[in-house]
Design an enzyme around this catalytic site. Structure first.
Site, PDB file in Angstrom:
ATOM      1  N   GLN A 124       0.664  -1.731   0.310  1.00  0.00           N
ATOM      2  CA  GLN A 124       0.816  -0.591   1.224  1.00  0.00           C
ATOM      3  C   GLN A 124       0.780  -1.033   2.686  1.00  0.00           C
ATOM      4  O   GLN A 124       1.167  -0.269   3.573  1.00  0.00           O
ATOM      5  CB  GLN A 124      -0.283   0.451   0.982  1.00  0.00           C
ATOM      6  CG  GLN A 124      -0.154   1.155  -0.363  1.00  0.00           C
ATOM      7  CD  GLN A 124      -1.278   2.155  -0.562  1.00  0.00           C
ATOM      8  OE1 GLN A 124      -2.353   1.792  -1.029  1.00  0.00           O
ATOM      9  NE2 GLN A 124      -1.040   3.403  -0.192  1.00  0.00           N
ATOM     10  N   CYS A 128      -2.106  10.032  -1.731  1.00  0.00           N
ATOM     11  CA  CYS A 128      -1.874   8.613  -1.444  1.00  0.00           C
ATOM     12  C   CYS A 128      -1.511   8.466   0.022  1.00  0.00           C
ATOM     13  O   CYS A 128      -0.725   9.266   0.547  1.00  0.00           O
ATOM     14  CB  CYS A 128      -0.712   8.116  -2.319  1.00  0.00           C
ATOM     15  SG  CYS A 128      -0.316   6.381  -2.081  1.00  0.00           S
ATOM     16  N   LEU A 129      -2.067   7.442   0.676  1.00  0.00           N
ATOM     17  CA  LEU A 129      -1.756   7.221   2.093  1.00  0.00           C
ATOM     18  C   LEU A 129      -0.269   6.921   2.291  1.00  0.00           C
ATOM     19  O   LEU A 129       0.255   7.121   3.372  1.00  0.00           O
ATOM     20  CB  LEU A 129      -2.607   6.073   2.654  1.00  0.00           C
ATOM     21  CG  LEU A 129      -4.115   6.361   2.733  1.00  0.00           C
ATOM     22  CD1 LEU A 129      -4.873   5.114   3.163  1.00  0.00           C
ATOM     23  CD2 LEU A 129      -4.408   7.526   3.667  1.00  0.00           C
ATOM     24  N   GLY A 167      -8.777   4.598  -1.047  1.00  0.00           N
ATOM     25  CA  GLY A 167      -8.298   3.385  -1.708  1.00  0.00           C
ATOM     26  C   GLY A 167      -7.041   2.889  -1.020  1.00  0.00           C
ATOM     27  O   GLY A 167      -6.292   3.687  -0.441  1.00  0.00           O
ATOM     28  N   HIS A 187      -4.965   4.139  -9.987  1.00  0.00           N
ATOM     29  CA  HIS A 187      -3.956   4.471  -8.972  1.00  0.00           C
ATOM     30  C   HIS A 187      -3.616   3.227  -8.137  1.00  0.00           C
ATOM     31  O   HIS A 187      -2.448   2.922  -7.898  1.00  0.00           O
ATOM     32  CB  HIS A 187      -4.518   5.602  -8.090  1.00  0.00           C
ATOM     33  CG  HIS A 187      -3.693   5.974  -6.903  1.00  0.00           C
ATOM     34  ND1 HIS A 187      -3.201   7.243  -6.704  1.00  0.00           N
ATOM     35  CD2 HIS A 187      -3.281   5.253  -5.821  1.00  0.00           C
ATOM     36  CE1 HIS A 187      -2.515   7.274  -5.566  1.00  0.00           C
ATOM     37  NE2 HIS A 187      -2.559   6.091  -5.011  1.00  0.00           N
ATOM     38  N   GLU A 188      -4.661   2.478  -7.738  1.00  0.00           N
ATOM     39  CA  GLU A 188      -4.437   1.292  -6.898  1.00  0.00           C
ATOM     40  C   GLU A 188      -3.776   0.161  -7.694  1.00  0.00           C
ATOM     41  O   GLU A 188      -2.905  -0.546  -7.172  1.00  0.00           O
ATOM     42  CB  GLU A 188      -5.746   0.808  -6.270  1.00  0.00           C
ATOM     43  CG  GLU A 188      -6.465   1.815  -5.379  1.00  0.00           C
ATOM     44  CD  GLU A 188      -5.582   2.458  -4.335  1.00  0.00           C
ATOM     45  OE1 GLU A 188      -4.628   1.824  -3.859  1.00  0.00           O
ATOM     46  OE2 GLU A 188      -5.833   3.636  -4.007  1.00  0.00           O
ATOM     47  N   HIS A 233      -0.192   0.601  -7.830  1.00  0.00           N
ATOM     48  CA  HIS A 233       0.496   0.119  -6.622  1.00  0.00           C
ATOM     49  C   HIS A 233       0.879  -1.358  -6.770  1.00  0.00           C
ATOM     50  O   HIS A 233       1.941  -1.780  -6.327  1.00  0.00           O
ATOM     51  CB  HIS A 233      -0.408   0.240  -5.387  1.00  0.00           C
ATOM     52  CG  HIS A 233      -0.375   1.583  -4.720  1.00  0.00           C
ATOM     53  ND1 HIS A 233       0.757   2.131  -4.173  1.00  0.00           N
ATOM     54  CD2 HIS A 233      -1.366   2.485  -4.493  1.00  0.00           C
ATOM     55  CE1 HIS A 233       0.469   3.311  -3.639  1.00  0.00           C
ATOM     56  NE2 HIS A 233      -0.824   3.558  -3.825  1.00  0.00           N
TER      57      HIS A 233
HETATM   58 NI    NI Z   1      -1.890   5.264  -3.204  1.00  0.00          NI
END
Ligand code: NI
Length: 171
Positions: free
Chosen positions: A51, A93-94, A46, A135-136, A139
């Site tokens: 991000q 998470c990236l 995701g 989660h997204e 963000h």
């Molecule tokens: Ni994330």
């Protein structure tokens, strides 16, 4: 195809509340495509626009485990209902590389959003997909999964990330 650089915590941009998209036009679709390629390249499941530095309410998800790609393009998502039942997943998470933590969230959510063509969709999501979209969406509101941890645990993770980045800078 453009691979976009993924911002890593701690970074003030990750705390920004993203703005709704006015219309799903070609520039939005280009961003969605680039985000998807960047997510695949980073081996994530995701990715939210913030991000990659775009403060728009846009995210991409692909939970397909084999080589068959099943991208989900999501614009202006809204959670319209969530279950009382909770589920726990070990999240990563990236933007928070190499850190994982068990996070508890509603097990099922109903989400309204605009798709790649700008058409409105409503989808009930469960399992990993429910966790991933929450989660997204976090963000988009400037929230990282580590913000769900205690202040002590969060600051430990952030210190480690900062230290790792300084080491990277000198080597
Ligand atoms: Ni994330």
């Amino acid at each position: 195809m453009t691979i976009l650089e993924i911002i890593e915590a701690p970074d003030a941009r990750l705390k920004v509340k993203s703005k709704p998209v006015e219309a799903v036009d070609d520039s939005v679709r280009r961003l969605l495509d680039d985000m998807l390629d960047s997510m695949y390249e980073a081996k994530g499941i995701g990715l939210a626009a913030i991000q990659v530095g775009a403060s728009k309410r846009i995210l991409v998800i692909d939970l397909a485990e084999n080589d068959e790609k099943k991208p989900l393009f999501v614009v202006n998502p809204e959670i319209i209902s969530s279950s009382d039942e909770l589920a726990v997943y070990s999240e990563g998470c990236l933007s928070v590389p190499e850190h994982y933590a068990d996070i508890e969230r509603p097990a099922t959510v109903k989400v309204r959003y605009l798709d790649y063509n700008g058409d409105q969709q409503e989808q009930t999501m469960t399992g990993l997909l429910a966790t991933c979209i929450q989660h997204e969406i976090d963000h988009l509101d400037g929230i990282l999964f580590i913000d769900h941890l205690s202040r002590l645990k969060r600051s430990m993770v952030l210190k480690k990330l900062e230290k790792a980045r300084k080491l990277e800078a000198v080597t």
